[in-house]
Every structure is written in structure tokens, then in C-alpha cells.
Design a protein around this motif. Structure first.
Motif, mmCIF file in Angstrom:
data_model
loop_
_atom_site.group_PDB
_atom_site.id
_atom_site.type_symbol
_atom_site.label_atom_id
_atom_site.label_comp_id
_atom_site.label_asym_id
_atom_site.label_seq_id
_atom_site.Cartn_x
_atom_site.Cartn_y
_atom_site.Cartn_z
ATOM 1 N N PHE A 1 63.948 46.578 10.262
ATOM 2 C CA PHE A 1 65.023 46.031 11.099
ATOM 3 C C PHE A 1 65.681 44.881 10.344
ATOM 4 C CE2 PHE A 1 61.261 43.588 12.316
ATOM 5 C CZ PHE A 1 61.734 42.276 12.392
ATOM 6 N N THR A 2 66.961 44.710 10.577
ATOM 7 C CA THR A 2 67.723 43.645 9.930
ATOM 8 C C THR A 2 67.951 42.511 10.921
ATOM 9 O OG1 THR A 2 69.823 44.672 10.551
ATOM 10 C CG2 THR A 2 68.917 45.245 8.404
ATOM 11 N N SER A 3 68.061 41.317 10.377
ATOM 12 C CA SER A 3 68.289 40.146 11.225
ATOM 13 C C SER A 3 69.050 39.088 10.450
ATOM 14 C CB SER A 3 66.959 39.573 11.737
ATOM 15 O OG SER A 3 66.121 39.235 10.649
ATOM 16 N N GLN A 4 69.783 38.263 11.177
ATOM 17 C CA GLN A 4 70.458 37.109 10.599
ATOM 18 C C GLN A 4 69.859 35.853 11.208
ATOM 19 O OE1 GLN A 4 74.695 37.189 10.972
ATOM 20 N NE2 GLN A 4 74.951 39.005 9.693
ATOM 21 N N HIS A 5 69.757 34.809 10.375
ATOM 22 C CA HIS A 5 69.146 33.563 10.818
ATOM 23 C C HIS A 5 70.006 32.390 10.385
ATOM 24 C CE1 HIS A 5 65.227 35.685 11.451
ATOM 25 N NE2 HIS A 5 65.707 36.438 10.482
ATOM 26 N N SER A 6 69.913 31.302 11.136
ATOM 27 C CA SER A 6 70.466 30.039 10.669
ATOM 28 C C SER A 6 69.558 29.496 9.573
ATOM 29 C CB SER A 6 70.574 29.049 11.828
ATOM 30 O OG SER A 6 69.300 28.850 12.428
ATOM 31 N N MET A 7 69.954 28.406 8.936
ATOM 32 C CA MET A 7 69.177 27.903 7.809
ATOM 33 C C MET A 7 67.816 27.351 8.228
ATOM 34 S SD MET A 7 70.889 28.748 5.229
ATOM 35 C CE MET A 7 69.885 27.954 3.994
ATOM 36 N N ASP A 8 67.592 27.130 9.528
ATOM 37 C CA ASP A 8 66.266 26.726 10.002
ATOM 38 C C ASP A 8 65.471 27.924 10.523
ATOM 39 O OD1 ASP A 8 67.731 27.224 12.248
ATOM 40 O OD2 ASP A 8 67.268 25.343 13.263
ATOM 41 N N MET A 9 65.929 29.136 10.180
ATOM 42 C CA MET A 9 65.237 30.400 10.478
ATOM 43 C C MET A 9 65.239 30.768 11.958
ATOM 44 S SD MET A 9 64.541 31.723 7.626
ATOM 45 C CE MET A 9 63.574 33.130 8.136
ATOM 46 N N ARG A 10 66.264 30.335 12.677
ATOM 47 C CA ARG A 10 66.431 30.786 14.061
ATOM 48 C C ARG A 10 67.293 32.051 14.080
ATOM 49 N NH1 ARG A 10 64.760 27.309 17.965
ATOM 50 N NH2 ARG A 10 64.180 25.212 17.247
ATOM 51 N N PHE A 11 66.919 33.014 14.911
ATOM 52 C CA PHE A 11 67.650 34.274 14.997
ATOM 53 C C PHE A 11 69.070 34.021 15.531
ATOM 54 C CE2 PHE A 11 63.319 35.915 15.090
ATOM 55 C CZ PHE A 11 63.417 37.073 14.350
ATOM 56 N N THR A 12 70.049 34.568 14.826
ATOM 57 C CA THR A 12 71.419 34.598 15.339
ATOM 58 C C THR A 12 71.864 36.032 15.626
ATOM 59 O OG1 THR A 12 72.296 34.653 13.075
ATOM 60 C CG2 THR A 12 72.065 32.485 14.125
ATOM 61 N N TYR A 13 71.150 36.988 15.054
ATOM 62 C CA TYR A 13 71.431 38.408 15.291
ATOM 63 C C TYR A 13 70.191 39.200 14.930
ATOM 64 C CZ TYR A 13 72.878 43.189 14.287
ATOM 65 O OH TYR A 13 72.941 44.556 14.238
ATOM 66 N N CYS A 14 69.959 40.307 15.639
ATOM 67 C CA CYS A 14 68.874 41.224 15.300
ATOM 68 C C CYS A 14 69.263 42.612 15.799
ATOM 69 C CB CYS A 14 67.572 40.768 15.955
ATOM 70 S SG CYS A 14 66.111 41.570 15.273
ATOM 71 N N ARG B 1 67.508 35.855 20.179
ATOM 72 C CA ARG B 1 68.612 35.009 19.721
ATOM 73 C C ARG B 1 68.340 33.548 20.086
ATOM 74 N NH1 ARG B 1 72.683 37.752 21.924
ATOM 75 N NH2 ARG B 1 72.624 39.274 20.218
ATOM 76 N N GLY B 2 68.377 32.684 19.090
ATOM 77 C CA GLY B 2 68.105 31.261 19.289
ATOM 78 C C GLY B 2 66.645 30.881 19.079
ATOM 79 N N ARG B 3 65.754 31.878 19.001
ATOM 80 C CA ARG B 3 64.338 31.612 18.769
ATOM 81 C C ARG B 3 64.053 31.537 17.261
ATOM 82 N NH1 ARG B 3 60.922 33.441 22.793
ATOM 83 N NH2 ARG B 3 59.293 32.454 21.516
ATOM 84 N N SER B 4 63.030 30.788 16.884
ATOM 85 C CA SER B 4 62.652 30.663 15.481
ATOM 86 C C SER B 4 61.689 31.777 15.094
ATOM 87 C CB SER B 4 62.004 29.302 15.230
ATOM 88 O OG SER B 4 61.496 29.226 13.910
ATOM 89 N N ILE B 5 61.786 32.229 13.844
ATOM 90 C CA ILE B 5 60.866 33.246 13.346
ATOM 91 C C ILE B 5 59.425 32.724 13.349
ATOM 92 C CG2 ILE B 5 61.199 32.541 10.941
ATOM 93 C CD1 ILE B 5 60.625 36.140 12.154
ATOM 94 N N TYR B 6 59.286 31.392 13.276
ATOM 95 C CA TYR B 6 57.949 30.802 13.297
ATOM 96 C C TYR B 6 57.264 30.998 14.646
ATOM 97 C CZ TYR B 6 59.118 28.509 8.878
ATOM 98 O OH TYR B 6 59.463 28.266 7.571
ATOM 99 N N ASP B 7 58.040 31.195 15.727
ATOM 100 C CA ASP B 7 57.446 31.437 17.042
ATOM 101 C C ASP B 7 56.730 32.782 17.098
ATOM 102 O OD1 ASP B 7 58.513 29.043 17.834
ATOM 103 O OD2 ASP B 7 60.284 29.929 18.801
ATOM 104 N N LEU B 8 57.165 33.729 16.264
ATOM 105 C CA LEU B 8 56.584 35.074 16.279
ATOM 106 C C LEU B 8 55.517 35.266 15.204
ATOM 107 C CD1 LEU B 8 59.840 37.210 16.683
ATOM 108 C CD2 LEU B 8 58.400 36.229 18.472
ATOM 109 N N CYS B 9 55.437 34.335 14.263
ATOM 110 C CA CYS B 9 54.515 34.487 13.136
ATOM 111 C C CYS B 9 53.084 34.157 13.552
ATOM 112 C CB CYS B 9 54.962 33.571 11.998
ATOM 113 S SG CYS B 9 53.917 33.644 10.534
#
Length: 374
Positions: free
Chosen positions: A248-261, A277-285
Motif C-alpha cells: 500500500f502507498t501512503s503520503q506523510h508530513s515530515m513528522d511521519m503523520r499520514f496525509t494520504y493512504c 489521516r493525521g495519525r503518526s506512523i509511530y502509533d502503529l509501530c
């Protein structure tokens, strides 16, 4: 008096010509011993002959330190070329086993080329001082620089100054790593003479190419042998980054928050694109893999491209899956106000590969997992 002076000058000139002739003969004999194609050998200058000879001797010393006979046999194809006119070919010349030996060498070469094509990269052997002892001959396909141009040089001459400290840390071997083995996985920037259209240019006009380097350190305890780093180097972004049912592809802001998935994340992880959207990838890691994700994030900020390595993402409803993310920073069209020549980063684009099924589905490590997946 004048006649004696002219005689001494003539003797001196003749002695100088003799020295140059002997020197040329020595370098000619030395270049003919190198396991290179005749067309390449004929174009080598004297410093290149010395550099390649020293590199070849170090490679031979390294291979002699290897106790596996099969490994040594497979290396009769040296420097990516079938050995021509070398010692191995001359031994038993005209005997019944010559054809079998040539067939084995060709087969080994074809096998090596197949591995390199699958790898989509090249092989590199570095000494602990950073000298490039060996590179596979397909390095020119990715860097625009030939094998003979790079071999024997120091890696620090071609890499970005900001990456030198990281490279030194990876070249360093501790006592623990000698006994347990030392795996290496890092990203570095190196000079590339290839343009965006695939044409070769002058090294002075070279650009920086990001390499994902993986491998292992080899510590040789034999005094006559050398210690080195065996690496596979893959240029980023990888050309085989193709979308499939397990990506799956995703776009993130520079602090690794999802802007698109994209929608595939729902089938793979159970989360909808809207709630990510708006959540950090670190929340799922997975908590134990945050260091891996942090290293990937730092590489992205510093080098614009990175491969995360394998880490775990929590799945809705419980459990986790193993994934690997290939990411790149997308620059903005508008230049930065603080740095007029540079472009401000716009976002981070990631392609995430799901490498496994759901493991430990009854385990819940986050409140997000308490809601059923479907």
C-alpha cells in the motif's frame, strides 16, 4: 672539456631511456597479469596498474583466508570477467580437462550475472580503512563509473562528507562482532556520473546517488589475511517498487503523520484511510521496532531516500504483520526562502510491503486494536 660534457650528457640520456624502457616493460608485464580483458588492460596508465594490482593482491589474500574450497572455486571468475590467459588457464593447457574447466567458468559467470540482475545492485568489498578492494563489473550500470576506475580507491573520496562518520562506524569492528558476526545495514550517498537520462558525464559534474548497503563484516584471524566488509549496494529508489495486492502507498508530513493512504491498507491492516489521516506512523509501530523506524526517519530527513528494514505494524483487532517501507522525500516546486538554491520538502512518499500474515492475532498492544478488524 666540452666534449667530455656532451659525452656525459649522452650517457645520462641513454641511461634514462634504458630506465624508462625497463619501467615500461615491468608495467606491461604487470598489467598482463591482471585478470582484465585485453581492451581494458591496454588503456591503463601506470598509477592505475599499481592501484589495481594492490587491490587484486588484497582480494587474493582475502580469498586465501576463506577455508571453503567451493567458495574459492566459484571465485575463479574474478572481477566479473572470465580469467583470460591467467595461471589457472595455463595449467594443464591442452589437457582433457580444459574444456570442462572453461564450461564451469562460463557457468559460474552466468550464475553470477543472474544474481546481480535479481539483486538490482552491485557488490562491494571494503577494507576496514575504507579501500574498495572489489566491485562487481555491473557498477557502471548504476554509478556511471567503471570497475577499474573505482577499485583501489578509498570510499571516502566518492561519498558525501556528512556520511563519513556513519561509514566509519560501520567499518569499525568490536571484539563481540568478531565472534558473533557483524551485520551491516545503512544508507549512504555516493557520487554518480549518470544523468537522469542514463548518460555518463564528467565526474566533476557528478550528482549524489543514495545507496542502500547491506552485508556482513568478515574478521580474519589469520595474520596474512585482511578484514573487510562484504556489501550489496542497491540504488534508491528501487526500480522494482511495484504495487501489488500486498503493498500500500501512503503520503506523510515530515513528522511521519499520514496525509494520504490508499484503500489497500484496509484489507492488509484493517484501518480505513480516513482514520489514519493525521495519525503518526509511530502509533502503529510495534514498540520494540521504534528504533528501526526512527533510523529510517533520520535517513529520510538527511538523505531524501531510505529503506526502513523489516519492522512490525499493529493490526486492528490484534496481532501484527512484518512490513518494509521504501520512502522518498518529495521536494516542493517552490524554492526555500532560507536557502534560495534548495527546494523545501513537500511530503514523504512511502510504499510499504507486507511481508507476512497476521502473527499472534490474540495479542493486543494498543487501544486501536481493541476494535474488531472487520
Amino acid at each position: 672539456m666540452t666534449a667530455d660534457k656532451e659525452k656525459r650528457r649522452a650517457i645520462s640520456r641513454e641511461a634514462a631511456r634504458r630506465r624508462r624502457r625497463v619501467e615500461s616493460d615491468v608495467f606491461g608485464d604487470l598489467s598482463r597479469l591482471l585478470p582484465l580483458q585485453p581492451a581494458i588492460r591496454s588503456n591503463l596508465d601506470k598509477p592505475s596498474v599499481i592501484r589495481l594490482t594492490l587491490s587484486y593482491i588484497r582480494m587474493q589474500t582475502l580469498l586465501k583466508g576463506n577455508t571453503g574450497t567451493k567458495a574459492r572455486t566459484s571465485h575463479t571468475v574474478k572481477y566479473g570477467q572470465v580469467l583470460e590467459g591467467g595461471e589457472e588457464r595455463r595449467v594443464g593447457a591442452g589437457g582433457p580437462n580444459v574444456e570442462e574447466k572453461e564450461a564451469r567458468e562460463v557457468e559460474a559467470l552466468e550464475e553470477t550475472n543472474m544474481y546481480l540482475r535479481i539483486l538490482e545492485g552491485f557488490l562491494m568489498v571494503l577494507s576496514t580503512e575504507g579501500d574498495m578492494i572489489y566491485l562487481s563489473d555491473n557498477v557502471s550500470k548504476y554509478m556511471g563509473l567503471t570497475q577499474t576506475e573505482l577499485m583501489g580507491h578509498n570510499i571516502f573520496e566518492f561519498t558525501h562528507p556528512c556520511d563519513h562518520e556513519e561509514i566509519r562506524n560501520n567499518l569499525r569492528l568490536t571484539a563481540e562482532e568478531v565472534w558473533w558476526g557483524a551485520k551491516r545495514d545503512f544508507v549512504m550517498r555516493i557520487k554518480s556520473a549518470l544523468t537522469h537520462r542514463g548518460r555518463s558525464t564528467n565526474l566533476k559534474s557528478a550528482t549524489w546517488k543514495v545507496l542502500h548497503c547491506q552485508g556482513q563484516a568478515k574478521m580474519c584471524v589469520i595474520p596474512s589475511s585482511v578484514s573487510c566488509l562484504l556489501l550489496t549496494c542497491q540504488p534508491l529508489p528501487l526500480s522494482h517498487t511495484l504495487l501489488s495486492a500486498h503493498t500500500f502507498t501512503s503520503q506523510h508530513s515530515m513528522d511521519m503523520r499520514f496525509t494520504y493512504c490508499d484503500q489497500r491498507v484496509t484489507l492488509l491492516l484493517g484501518y480505513s484511510p480516513e482514520e489514519l489521516r493525521g495519525r503518526s506512523i509511530y502509533d502503529l509501530c510495534h514498540t520494540l521496532d521504534t528504533n528501526c523506524l526512527t533510523k529510517n526517519h533520520v535517513n529520510l530527513c538527511l538523505k531524501s531516500q531510505s529503506v526502513s528494514g523489516k519492522y512490525r505494524i499493529l493490526v486492528r483487532g490484534g496481532g501484527y504483520v512484518w512490513v518494509e517501507s521504501h520512502s522518498a522525500v518529495i521536494p516542493s516546486v517552490r524554492p526555500s526562502k532560507s536557502r534560495p538554491g534548495a527546494h523545501q520538502p513537500l511530503c514523504i512518499l512511502s510504499v510499504t510491503y507486507v511481508l507476512s500474515g497476521v502473527e499472534e492475532p490474540s495479542l493486543q498492544l494498543s487501544l486501536d486494536q481493541t476494535i474488531n478488524r472487520f
